[in-house]
Design a protein around this motif. Structure first.
Motif, short mmCIF file in Angstrom:
data_model
loop_
_atom_site.label_atom_id
_atom_site.label_comp_id
_atom_site.label_asym_id
_atom_site.label_seq_id
_atom_site.Cartn_x
_atom_site.Cartn_y
_atom_site.Cartn_z
N LEU A 98 -54.02 68.97 73.91
CA LEU A 98 -53.12 69.55 73.31
C LEU A 98 -52.60 69.32 71.78
CD1 LEU A 98 -50.43 70.12 76.14
CD2 LEU A 98 -52.13 71.80 75.48
N GLN A 99 -52.59 70.11 70.90
CA GLN A 99 -52.32 69.88 69.29
C GLN A 99 -51.28 70.91 68.98
OE1 GLN A 99 -53.96 67.36 68.26
NE2 GLN A 99 -55.06 67.11 70.00
N ASP A 100 -50.71 71.48 69.80
CA ASP A 100 -49.67 72.44 69.28
C ASP A 100 -48.25 71.69 69.18
OD1 ASP A 100 -49.49 72.10 71.98
OD2 ASP A 100 -48.84 74.03 72.43
N TRP A 101 -48.29 70.90 68.20
CA TRP A 101 -46.93 70.09 68.17
C TRP A 101 -46.07 71.03 67.40
CZ3 TRP A 101 -45.60 70.09 62.99
CH2 TRP A 101 -46.54 70.33 62.11
N GLN A 102 -46.41 72.05 67.10
CA GLN A 102 -45.26 73.12 66.28
C GLN A 102 -44.22 73.43 67.28
OE1 GLN A 102 -48.60 73.17 65.89
NE2 GLN A 102 -49.17 73.28 63.71
N ASN A 103 -44.52 73.43 68.49
CA ASN A 103 -43.79 73.69 69.56
C ASN A 103 -42.72 72.73 70.09
OD1 ASN A 103 -44.81 76.65 69.68
ND2 ASN A 103 -46.72 75.97 71.09
N LEU A 104 -42.86 71.78 69.63
CA LEU A 104 -42.17 70.53 70.04
C LEU A 104 -40.55 70.53 69.45
CD1 LEU A 104 -44.60 67.75 70.00
CD2 LEU A 104 -44.15 69.23 71.87
N ALA A 105 -39.45 70.39 70.04
CA ALA A 105 -38.30 70.29 69.41
C ALA A 105 -37.71 68.90 69.35
CB ALA A 105 -37.33 71.07 70.28
N LEU A 106 -36.88 68.71 68.27
CA LEU A 106 -36.45 67.26 67.89
C LEU A 106 -35.71 66.82 69.28
CD1 LEU A 106 -35.75 65.12 65.77
CD2 LEU A 106 -33.74 66.46 65.21
N GLN A 107 -34.98 67.66 69.97
CA GLN A 107 -34.03 67.36 71.15
C GLN A 107 -34.96 66.97 72.24
OE1 GLN A 107 -30.58 67.08 71.41
NE2 GLN A 107 -31.40 65.65 73.10
N GLY A 108 -36.14 67.52 72.35
CA GLY A 108 -37.22 67.07 73.21
C GLY A 108 -37.65 65.92 73.11
N LEU A 109 -37.96 65.53 72.01
CA LEU A 109 -38.53 64.14 71.34
C LEU A 109 -37.46 63.01 71.84
CD1 LEU A 109 -40.42 65.01 67.95
CD2 LEU A 109 -41.50 64.35 70.35
N ALA A 110 -36.16 63.43 71.55
CA ALA A 110 -35.14 62.44 71.76
C ALA A 110 -35.10 62.20 73.49
CB ALA A 110 -33.78 63.04 71.29
N ASP A 111 -35.30 63.22 74.32
CA ASP A 111 -35.20 63.23 75.64
C ASP A 111 -36.22 62.43 76.31
OD1 ASP A 111 -32.76 64.77 75.91
OD2 ASP A 111 -33.82 66.48 75.77
N PHE A 112 -37.53 62.38 75.44
CA PHE A 112 -38.61 61.78 75.77
C PHE A 112 -38.48 60.22 75.48
CE2 PHE A 112 -42.98 60.08 74.88
CZ PHE A 112 -43.72 60.41 76.01
N ALA A 113 -37.96 59.98 74.28
CA ALA A 113 -37.83 58.65 73.84
C ALA A 113 -36.87 57.88 74.75
CB ALA A 113 -37.27 58.63 72.37
N MET A 114 -35.93 58.52 75.35
CA MET A 114 -34.82 58.17 76.19
C MET A 114 -35.27 57.81 77.73
SD MET A 114 -32.28 56.92 74.23
CE MET A 114 -31.95 57.50 72.73
#
Length: 366
Positions: free
Chosen positions: A184-200
């Motif tokens: 998957l290369q469609d990083w444009q669909n990633l949200a900042l809040q989703g990255l934060a949830d993933f990191a935690m």
């Protein structure tokens, strides 16, 4: 990338102010600290520093800070940036949050008059009924309440949901799926809040392994905001070692990659590994890059208690001419941190300083 600024939705009600007013108030004789105010209102509460890194401050330490028995441990720009989470078990399941900014004196101790002013305004507006619908909007003109930036809000929201054992935001699954599927290369669909949830939630499933497998191929538009989330996480030793190895593989042309590695590992308990990475950077061609120096000062400050490392770091800052006043700014930032203050002041008496460092220190008093 969507930079969704999710204001702690679904789990936390945030009280945010936008304007400032000035007037004089005094706290009541019965309530002399914010801790007492929150307790007397029948709430459960927690305190976090959110200036440098989102860090929990225990109640005993917070009481010492409020009574000016100890300096604020994480000053930033002569202020204490704190988040107070509180809730009334009898009234609601959803916690409230105050994001507060209080000035500090030259020793990084709380200026009590400002704290008293804020608390008096709370008492005048709300009494001791801090929760419930009637409390909403009544602190909108409070000068001590502020809005953190989008990165801090996303990280704080994600952390609170983990601590409260609440589900992640609606954006989390998209990010988790992205890291689990390298094609998957469609990083444009990633949200900042989703990255934060993933990191935690790196310990969930294969998240950490998937992050490590994709790290080197991540576009900067994903890696940089992810690093801004990971710096608030006490990542595992395994991931810290991985990031250290990746940092040492970076070439001078990959400045952002080096910074992202250091930021991502900076919340780890592996302080020795972080120190080794700082030493590596200070001994590299990147040592006089302003962004590297600012990242070490802002995220890796705990490593600078070592006198030789601090000297090397400040000497590199003195040699950096790309930003006017950089040395003075870094000196003022570090000398305010209680754990670093004696070491930074020790530079003023250090023998055999380089001529450049001596001139830079001289400018502090000119």
């Amino acid at each position: 990338m969507q930079t969704n600024q999710v204001l702690l939705q679904d789990s936390i009600t945030v009280i945010i102010a936008h304007n400032a007013i000035s007037s004089e108030y005094k706290m009541t004789a019965q309530i002399s600290t914010l801790g007492e105010l929150l307790t007397s209102a029948g709430t459960q509460w927690r305190v976090y520093d959110i200036g440098r890194r989102i860090t929990k401050i225990d109640k005993k330490q917070f009481a010492q800070i409020e009574n000016t028995h100890v300096p604020y441990p994480y000053p930033l720009g002569n202020h204490a940036f704190i988040a107070i989470q509180f809730w009334d078990n009898q009234a609601t399941l959803d916690p409230y949050v105050w994001f507060l900014k209080f000035p500090l004196d030259e020793q990084s101790k709380l200026i009590v008059a400002s704290r008293d002013h804020f608390a008096s305004m709370v008492l005048e507006a709300l009494g001791t009924q801090l929760t419930g619908e009637e409390a909403q909007g009544k602190l909108d003109n409070n000068p001590y309440v502020y809005t953190p930036n989008a990165n801090k809000l996303a990280a704080f929201n994600a952390l609170m949901k983990c601590e409260l054992k609440r589900p992640a935001s609606q954006y989390y699954e998209t990010v988790e799926h992205y890291f689990a599927n390298p094609e998957l290369q469609d990083w444009q669909n990633l949200a900042l809040q989703g990255l934060a949830d993933f990191a935690m939630r790196l310990e969930h499933g294969n998240n950490q392994a998937n992050l490590m497998s994709r790290w080197t191929s991540l576009p900067e538009q994903v890696q940089s905001p992810l690093a801004a989330m990971l710096e608030h996480v006490a990542i595992s030793t395994e991931l810290t070692e991985f990031l250290q190895a990746q940092l040492e593989k970076q070439t001078p042309e990959h400045l952002t990659g080096s910074i992202n590695c250091l930021r991502s590992m900076s919340g780890s308990h592996g302080l020795g590994l972080i120190a080794q990475s700082v030493d590596y950077l200070l001994d590299s061609e990147l040592a006089e890059q302003p962004d590297v120096l600012l990242t070490v000062a802002g995220r890796g400050w705990e490593t600078l208690t070592d006198p030789q490392r601090l000297y090397t770091f400040m000497d590199k800052a003195a040699h950096c001419t790309q930003i006017e006043g950089l040395f003075e700014s870094i000196f003022a930032d570090l000398v305010a941190i209680p754990m670093l203050r004696p070491h930074v002041l020790g530079l003023l008496r250090a023998q055999n300083r380089s001529e450049t460092l001596s001139r830079a220190i001289g400018r502090l008093f000119s």
